[in-house]
Design an enzyme around this catalytic site. Sequence first.
Site, PDB file in Angstrom:
ATOM      1  N   ASP A 191       0.928  -1.290  -0.105  1.00 39.46           N
ATOM      2  CA  ASP A 191      -0.065   0.054   0.149  1.00 39.46           C
ATOM      3  C   ASP A 191       0.754   1.184   0.004  1.00 39.46           C
ATOM      4  OD1 ASP A 191      -2.178  -1.689   0.160  1.00 39.46           O
ATOM      5  OD2 ASP A 191      -2.461  -1.564   2.222  1.00 39.46           O
ATOM      6  N   LYS A 192       0.269   2.405  -0.531  1.00 38.90           N
ATOM      7  CA  LYS A 192       1.107   3.561  -0.762  1.00 38.90           C
ATOM      8  C   LYS A 192       1.554   4.071   0.670  1.00 38.90           C
ATOM      9  CE  LYS A 192       0.521   8.301  -1.807  1.00 38.90           C
ATOM     10  NZ  LYS A 192      -0.449   9.595  -2.414  1.00 38.90           N
TER      11      LYS A 192
END
Length: 376
Positions: A191-192
């Site tokens: 995930d970012k």
Amino acid sequence: MPSKNMLPKGQRRRTVRPEYVATRGAEEAAAPLPVPVLDLEDDTEAEAGIRTFTADPAATNLRLDQYLAQAIPDISRARVQLLIENAQVRVDGHTAKPKQRLHGGESIEIEGSPQPAPLHAIPEDIPLDIIHEDQHLAVINKPAGMMVHAGSGATEDARNRGTLVNALLFHLNKLSDVGGDLRPGIVHRLDKLTSGLILVAKDDVTHRKLGDMFSQRQVAKTYLALVHGHLAKDDTTVNLPIARDLIRRTRMTTRRADGRTAVSHVHVLERISARLTTPFIPFTLVEVRIETGRTHQIRVHMQSLGHPVVGDTLYGAPHIIPGLAPELQLERNFLHAAHLSFTHPQTHKPMDLAAPLPVELESFLQAIRANSRGVE
């Protein structure tokens, strides 16, 4: 104050018995059924360029473009309409129209990708923390805040820049083509707002072998996470399926029976208790080993236990920690891919790689320890 159920003034002697008798036993109109999300990534026909599925009963009375936009949340309704207008969508074998109403049960075919044609990622001179590199693969320590690759709807602007792929193309030059022009070399994702180790492939053969290893659970991935509250048990296995939340489409959920299998093993490393004189709440530092790699897996599994990851406001964590200095507040999730072990697909040598906690997470951890009344 008159009741809202009373008849208007001047009509209160009128009986409502006829209306009552006429509607007695009648059921209220049922609320529309939620539209289940289609999992097209695993469609075995995808390689042939045609995806075939049956319209869900929840599609009844919905326009075709409206149904597809809800069933395939990764693309916009405008993109769905473009696919239909380009004759890439058929209903019961016939070319469809965007305004066509569905009855549920129709056979729907989508020819070609339901996403815009991938762009060529642009090499950029972005610093990279390369943990390991050889002629076949590399392992990168990704910082939080960096996306792994641009979204499928990106254009040649800022949304197609600043990603891990942009940096990889500059530093490593050659990457595998299996993932397409927008995702070269990408075997798995983070995930970012999650930092840590990510494995990338330089050639197609290595990419396919690594993909098989991930599918067969031959790559061990271990994460460090700080969660809210104290876990009761030292070791917990969460075996709950994960699917997209039908109400909040940016979230995943464990509350749908049709979710994909997901297994996370949680081990408590440290329990940090709150001082009685401060508003701090207790925390638990955990190590999480995942057998599967579903979207938001650790985040949604920890939420299902009632212990959201610190900083993960999407899954219920508070935006700020009361009593903690502003400069120490997290603008990311306290989730870090700390350890990766696997057998090299080409040399067959054991690979055992680790990445320490980033400075911002280590500083946050030290700050809450300093404000605690002890650890367990």
